[in-house]
Design a protein around this motif. Sequence first.
Motif, PDB file in Angstrom:
ATOM      1  N   THR A  50       1.377  33.153  -3.417  1.00 13.51           N
ATOM      2  CA  THR A  50       2.139  32.220  -4.237  1.00 13.51           C
ATOM      3  C   THR A  50       1.358  31.864  -5.498  1.00 13.51           C
ATOM      4  OG1 THR A  50       1.222  30.346  -3.028  1.00 13.51           O
ATOM      5  CG2 THR A  50       3.329  31.245  -2.247  1.00 13.51           C
ATOM      6  N   THR A  51       2.060  31.419  -6.504  1.00 14.02           N
ATOM      7  CA  THR A  51       1.435  30.989  -7.757  1.00 14.02           C
ATOM      8  C   THR A  51       2.246  29.832  -8.320  1.00 14.02           C
ATOM      9  OG1 THR A  51       0.731  31.703  -9.973  1.00 14.02           O
ATOM     10  CG2 THR A  51       2.744  32.711  -9.109  1.00 14.02           C
ATOM     11  N   PRO A  52       1.583  28.824  -8.905  1.00 14.01           N
ATOM     12  CA  PRO A  52       0.134  28.696  -9.097  1.00 14.01           C
ATOM     13  C   PRO A  52      -0.574  28.305  -7.801  1.00 14.01           C
ATOM     14  CG  PRO A  52       1.238  26.757  -9.932  1.00 14.01           C
ATOM     15  CD  PRO A  52       2.327  27.710  -9.538  1.00 14.01           C
ATOM     16  N   TYR A  53      -1.900  28.563  -7.780  1.00 12.67           N
ATOM     17  CA  TYR A  53      -2.706  28.218  -6.624  1.00 12.67           C
ATOM     18  C   TYR A  53      -3.916  27.416  -7.097  1.00 12.67           C
ATOM     19  CZ  TYR A  53      -5.606  28.577  -2.460  1.00 12.67           C
ATOM     20  OH  TYR A  53      -6.371  28.276  -1.374  1.00 12.67           O
ATOM     21  N   THR A  54      -4.199  26.289  -6.412  1.00 10.53           N
ATOM     22  CA  THR A  54      -5.347  25.438  -6.752  1.00 10.53           C
ATOM     23  C   THR A  54      -6.430  25.609  -5.710  1.00 10.53           C
ATOM     24  OG1 THR A  54      -3.940  23.823  -7.869  1.00 10.53           O
ATOM     25  CG2 THR A  54      -6.130  23.097  -7.182  1.00 10.53           C
ATOM     26  N   LEU A  55      -7.619  26.020  -6.130  1.00 11.36           N
ATOM     27  CA  LEU A  55      -8.731  26.204  -5.206  1.00 11.36           C
ATOM     28  C   LEU A  55      -9.235  24.849  -4.719  1.00 11.36           C
ATOM     29  CD1 LEU A  55      -9.393  28.706  -7.644  1.00 11.36           C
ATOM     30  CD2 LEU A  55     -10.464  29.410  -5.517  1.00 11.36           C
ATOM     31  N   THR A  56      -9.669  24.801  -3.462  1.00 10.12           N
ATOM     32  CA  THR A  56     -10.102  23.543  -2.840  1.00 10.12           C
ATOM     33  C   THR A  56     -11.535  23.680  -2.331  1.00 10.12           C
ATOM     34  OG1 THR A  56      -9.368  24.130  -0.606  1.00 10.12           O
ATOM     35  CG2 THR A  56      -7.712  23.202  -2.105  1.00 10.12           C
ATOM     36  N   SER A  57     -12.013  22.595  -1.730  1.00  8.32           N
ATOM     37  CA  SER A  57     -13.385  22.576  -1.202  1.00  8.32           C
ATOM     38  C   SER A  57     -13.539  23.475   0.017  1.00  8.32           C
ATOM     39  CB  SER A  57     -13.781  21.144  -0.837  1.00  8.32           C
ATOM     40  OG  SER A  57     -12.897  20.616   0.143  1.00  8.32           O
ATOM     41  N   THR A  58     -12.433  23.906   0.624  1.00 14.14           N
ATOM     42  CA  THR A  58     -12.522  24.767   1.811  1.00 14.14           C
ATOM     43  C   THR A  58     -12.381  26.247   1.466  1.00 14.14           C
ATOM     44  OG1 THR A  58     -10.135  24.572   2.211  1.00 14.14           O
ATOM     45  CG2 THR A  58     -11.575  22.929   3.253  1.00 14.14           C
TER      46      THR A  58
END
Length: 371
Positions: A53-61
């Motif tokens: 999927t897009t957009p994708y937000t990177l996280t701490s995990t």
Amino acid sequence: MFKNSTKLCVAIGVMNSFIAFAQTGNVGINTTTPGSTIDINGSVAAKYSAVSTTPYTLTSTDFHVSYNGSSNAVFNLPPAINGVGNFKGRMYTIKNNTNFAITVNAAAPETINGSTNVSIPANQSLQLINTGLNGANSTWETISSGSTLTASNGLAITGNDVKLGGTLSQDTDIVTAGNNLSITGTGKVLVGNNTTPTGAANAKMVIDNGTTNGAIQIKDGTESLGYVLTSDSNGLATWSSTVTTAFANNWTSYSGTLTNPFTAATGINGVATGISLTIPAKGWYFIRSGVAINSGCNDYFFYINGIGDVWRSYCGSNTAAFMFPRDQNRVLYFATPGNYPVLAGKTNGVIPAGFDVGNPTFYLDFVKFQN
């Protein structure tokens, strides 16, 4: 009860000693002599994620994220934290497993190596590390993995070395913007094969299309069915018709309407006649013409400027007479196709008593017979 409490206190004391040691020294896993802050004698695993999927937000995990979507994608990096919770040194690896592009955005006003975003081309990857800075700073830096990548436009990247080569997996348009594109040196340019064929030892360009027709196409506006590529004295080639027999009834007549050009009372030259020859291709042309003029002594002529005469009659009598020869033939060469006006002139002030009279009346036609 007192004995059990004593054992518990001893155990807590041992654990505290170990924790304090771990905070101030090196920690080894599967090794008793760690040489670094953390020394792991074995494999290491980190989280692997696959997204489409897009957009994708990177996280701490997140650690490694592979994109398998069906369109261009946008990945957003998390904003930096100042003070407690700062994740300086955090690393992300983003792998693009598609034929589309991924745009990786830093959280404004932060940057990636000074840029607001970076692009990951088709089938490429990118590794980032957090610098611990925030605000309008390079919060993220790109890390070169040192592996060999093949760009979609035919470039090969090995570390910091970019070379021509690799697989061309998409259409590539080189826009010269008015500049010359030169290939120089003692080598060859081979198209369709990477081996010099027999007989091409001195050739600078070789096009090998196997057994398929149509290895080369040249379009410059002069091409036509049955034409051949013909060179001028400088080696400049254009398309021209093949050899034509002058007696094949392919004659073309002049265009326009003839106006009598010999009415001036003085000698004249360069007078418009109202007619012209439309030459379809460069080459040698056979031209035939005829006109009957009843006049006293004079020289009359029709010609094409810079090419030559198409008809000329010289004075042969001081008395009024039909000027001879009335029927004439010429062979002229035209270097370029185009429309050529026919001009006229005479040598003195005699005005003909009759023009275009008798037999034959005026005619002018032509045919190409050789390139």
